[in-house]
Design a protein around this motif. Structure first.
Motif, PDB file in Angstrom:
ATOM      1  N   VAL A 119      13.883 -76.316 -35.933  1.00 62.05           N
ATOM      2  CA  VAL A 119      14.868 -75.394 -35.363  1.00 62.05           C
ATOM      3  C   VAL A 119      14.153 -74.185 -34.764  1.00 62.05           C
ATOM      4  CG1 VAL A 119      16.844 -73.918 -35.854  1.00 62.05           C
ATOM      5  CG2 VAL A 119      16.662 -76.178 -36.923  1.00 62.05           C
ATOM      6  N   ARG A 120      13.235 -73.605 -35.545  1.00 63.05           N
ATOM      7  CA  ARG A 120      12.485 -72.444 -35.064  1.00 63.05           C
ATOM      8  C   ARG A 120      11.606 -72.812 -33.867  1.00 63.05           C
ATOM      9  NH1 ARG A 120       7.558 -69.872 -37.041  1.00 63.05           N
ATOM     10  NH2 ARG A 120       7.475 -71.396 -38.733  1.00 63.05           N
ATOM     11  N   VAL A 121      11.016 -73.985 -33.895  1.00 64.00           N
ATOM     12  CA  VAL A 121      10.137 -74.411 -32.810  1.00 64.00           C
ATOM     13  C   VAL A 121      10.937 -74.656 -31.529  1.00 64.00           C
ATOM     14  CG1 VAL A 121       8.602 -76.264 -32.021  1.00 64.00           C
ATOM     15  CG2 VAL A 121       8.398 -75.364 -34.353  1.00 64.00           C
ATOM     16  N   MET A 122      12.068 -75.344 -31.645  1.00 61.94           N
ATOM     17  CA  MET A 122      12.851 -75.671 -30.455  1.00 61.94           C
ATOM     18  C   MET A 122      13.520 -74.443 -29.850  1.00 61.94           C
ATOM     19  SD  MET A 122      12.461 -78.598 -29.405  1.00 61.94           S
ATOM     20  CE  MET A 122      11.439 -79.950 -29.956  1.00 61.94           C
ATOM     21  N   GLU A 123      13.816 -73.438 -30.649  1.00 58.74           N
ATOM     22  CA  GLU A 123      14.333 -72.193 -30.087  1.00 58.74           C
ATOM     23  C   GLU A 123      13.324 -71.588 -29.108  1.00 58.74           C
ATOM     24  OE1 GLU A 123      15.295 -69.616 -33.273  1.00 58.74           O
ATOM     25  OE2 GLU A 123      17.250 -70.526 -33.693  1.00 58.74           O
ATOM     26  N   VAL A 124      12.054 -71.625 -29.489  1.00 61.22           N
ATOM     27  CA  VAL A 124      11.011 -71.080 -28.628  1.00 61.22           C
ATOM     28  C   VAL A 124      10.808 -71.956 -27.402  1.00 61.22           C
ATOM     29  CG1 VAL A 124       8.564 -70.485 -28.500  1.00 61.22           C
ATOM     30  CG2 VAL A 124       9.877 -69.954 -30.567  1.00 61.22           C
ATOM     31  N   PHE A 125      10.710 -73.271 -27.604  1.00 64.27           N
ATOM     32  CA  PHE A 125      10.448 -74.166 -26.482  1.00 64.27           C
ATOM     33  C   PHE A 125      11.600 -74.192 -25.484  1.00 64.27           C
ATOM     34  CE2 PHE A 125       7.199 -76.948 -28.933  1.00 64.27           C
ATOM     35  CZ  PHE A 125       6.228 -76.015 -28.660  1.00 64.27           C
TER      36      PHE A 125
ATOM     37  N   ARG B 262      13.739 -72.665 -20.154  1.00 59.45           N
ATOM     38  CA  ARG B 262      14.643 -71.946 -19.258  1.00 59.45           C
ATOM     39  C   ARG B 262      13.856 -71.072 -18.284  1.00 59.45           C
ATOM     40  NH1 ARG B 262      20.019 -70.844 -20.387  1.00 59.45           N
ATOM     41  NH2 ARG B 262      19.658 -68.705 -19.710  1.00 59.45           N
ATOM     42  N   LEU B 263      12.844 -70.377 -18.780  1.00 59.41           N
ATOM     43  CA  LEU B 263      12.049 -69.509 -17.921  1.00 59.41           C
ATOM     44  C   LEU B 263      11.281 -70.317 -16.878  1.00 59.41           C
ATOM     45  CD1 LEU B 263      10.601 -66.970 -20.515  1.00 59.41           C
ATOM     46  CD2 LEU B 263      12.388 -66.557 -18.828  1.00 59.41           C
TER      47      LEU B 263
END
Length: 555
Positions: free
Chosen positions: A383-389, A394-395
């Motif tokens: 969850v934490r990893v996919m939030e960042v990726f 998006r960017l």
């Protein structure tokens, strides 16, 4: 007897002259045209005038905006004027040869009964649930609801609200210039949801002059028909860490819904891999005060090259590849943190590289080493990893936070991680980028073919050029009509056809064929045949001229 011999000689001379003249006539009348036709460089006709006209193309990007007025949102006298249409147009000040104008066509009307009921509810969530997005609402179009100045639907300090779909809410005003005041607010909100200078500058970053304005905009990926996304787990110390990650479940739950919502912009393929003994190639700096290791910001560009050689994903790919790396540092360099330019640790402990991907450092909890023997089992918090990726994804696609007007409340994204109007804004940018790329490619091809006459232009290359020019014109017409979906499809066809024509292998066959090679080939062919014919013609000419000058005897 002598007379008979002289007559035979004259007959033989005459026959030789006729033979020489016949061979010369055949060589000139039949041989030269046949040789010229069979050896000429075939060049199919191209629309040079239309291609040159593309440089002066003016893009008019029309955004249809439906403005719905509820009761008590404007004075009663103004409500009686509904419905009517107002057009707002302005030119985008970009340093580019193609002039771009944004046109907001605002169609004013009164609210229907179910819209009045929805907008009189107690919260914005209830109103959005009751205001189902119309099925016939096209891509690129917006709907603005103007509510009462004292409505509790929005917080009292907020003047507008941007929803996750193609809708927004704006406060009305009881003023004699209500339409003008509300019209300016609507244009500000519509620009934030569709077209801004930043969005178009990022789309045209490769075509704008090099300056700080465009240098900051070169982060998003270039437009393409497809993209490949690779998630890689880097475990440089498998003797100390037994890392497990549920990448399939994470992609299914978090990444795939986002890519499905983004499918209109291209095709996507996702794969994953685990790389052992893959190090970053940069020695981190040890901080004795915190007993931690740090990567300075100026060292981050040197991290990618050693790792990229191990990935091997972009070598055989036809489409741009995005790499997302999860790095579990070795035990000797744990914990490892990334510092920003001010020396403070980055909150996400990750960074991204424009048009390449992102890297996240995942530190193992220090308590794990005290309770277990090596290698320790590491369960990655996906969850934490996919939030960042997903934020990096998006960017990299140019989906940044919009510059909302003052006192505007922005809704959070939908469960897919992408708002509907964000996708429309991406399609606007991609359409403009595709048209700029196709125009540049066609112009370069026309200039190349005009300068070098040896290049063969086959019929299939010419057909691709005609198809590209027609697609550019169609896309520009669809953009001016506000038909975003069809305009984007036509712009993709324009890029594809123009690049197929530009990179066709047949254009290179006679590109490097100088004139001295032509003489070396044709002189051994024509010289043995041309010399006897030319000498015979010269002899005939001289004898004829001599006979004309010889005086005639008179009795």
């Amino acid at each position: 007897m002598a007379a008979a011999g002289a007559a035979a000689t004259d007959l033989e001379v005459a026959r030789g002259k006729r033979a020489a003249l016949f061979f010369a006539a055949v060589a000139i009348v039949l041989g030269l045209p046949l040789w010229w036709k069979t050896t000429e460089t075939y060049r199919a006709s191209l629309p040079y005038s239309q291609i040159s006209g593309l440089n002066a193309l003016q893009l008019r990007l029309m955004v249809p905006v439906t403005v719905v007025f509820t009761r008590e949102s404007v004075p009663l006298d103004d409500q009686e004027k509904l419905p009517f249409t107002v057009v707002h147009e302005r030119e985008i000040p970009l340093k580019y040869k193609m002039k771009i104008k944004c046109r907001f066509q605002k169609a004013y009307r009164r609210a229907l009964d179910h819209e009045e009921e929805a907008l009189s509810s107690g919260s914005m969530q209830e109103a959005e649930a009751m205001l189902d997005e119309p099925q016939e609402q096209a891509e690129g179009s917006l709907t603005m609801y103007v509510i009462s100045e004292h409505s509790s639907l929005l917080p009292q300090d907020m003047m507008s609200y941007i929803g996750p779909k193609r809708t927004a809410v704006v406060r009305g005003i009881m003023h004699r210039e209500a339409f003008n005041i509300i019209g300016r607010r609507i244009v500000q909100v519509a620009q934030a949801m569709s077209l801004t200078e930043d969005v178009l500058a990022a789309a045209l970053a490769d075509h704008l002059p090099e300056d700080k304005w465009s240098a900051e905009k070169r982060r998003p990926l270039k437009s393409s028909l497809g993209y490949e996304i690779t998630f890689s787990l880097l475990n440089p110390d498998p003797k100390s860490h037994d890392v497990h990650w549920d990448i399939e479940g994470a992609v299914r739950r978090y990444v795939q819904p986002f890519l499905n919502a983004l499918s209109a912009a291209g095709n996507f393929s996702v794969d994953s891999q685990i790389l052992y003994y893959a190090v970053l190639g940069v020695n981190p700096r040890f901080d004795s005060a915190s007993s931690s290791y740090y990567l300075d910001m100026h060292n981050l560009p040197h991290v990618i090259n050693p790792v990229e050689s191990r990935l091997g994903s972009s070598a055989a790919s036809l489409y741009p590849v995005l790499n997302f790396l999860l790095y579990v540092p070795e035990l000797a360099h744990s914990p490892l943190y990334i510092q920003d330019k001010d020396g403070a640790p980055v909150a996400t402990n990750a960074f991204h590289s424009p048009r390449w991907g992102g890297i996240m450092v995942y530190n193992v909890d220090s308590k794990t080493y005290n309770a277990s023997v090596l290698p320790v089992r590491v369960e990655v918090d996906m969850v934490r990893v996919m939030e960042v990726f997903l934020a990096q994804l998006r960017l990299l696609f140019g989906i940044a936070q919009p510059q909302v007007p003052p006192k505007c409340l922005l809704s959070g994204p939908k469960s897919e991680g992408l708002m509907t109007w964000e996708l429309d804004r991406l399609l606007w940018a991609r359409s403009v980028e595709n048209l700029a790329t196709a125009t540049t490619t066609l112009t370069s091809l026309a200039q190349l073919l005009g300068k070098i006459s040896n290049i063969v232009i086959k019929d299939d290359v010419a057909s691709e050029v005609y198809r590209a020019v027609a697609a550019v014109q169609k896309s520009a017409e669809e953009l001016a009509s506000g038909h975003l979906a069809s305009a984007f499809v036509a712009s993709q066809e324009a890029v594809t056809s123009s690049e197929l024509a530009f990179f066709d292998p047949s254009l290179l066959h006679l590109l490097y064929f100088p004139d001295d090679q032509k003489f070396a080939i044709y002189i051994p062919l024509f010289l043995p045949m041309a010399v006897p014919i030319l000498l015979s013609l010269v002899k005939i000419f001289l004898e004829t001229r001599k006979s004309w000058k010889k005086p005639q005897k008179t009795d």
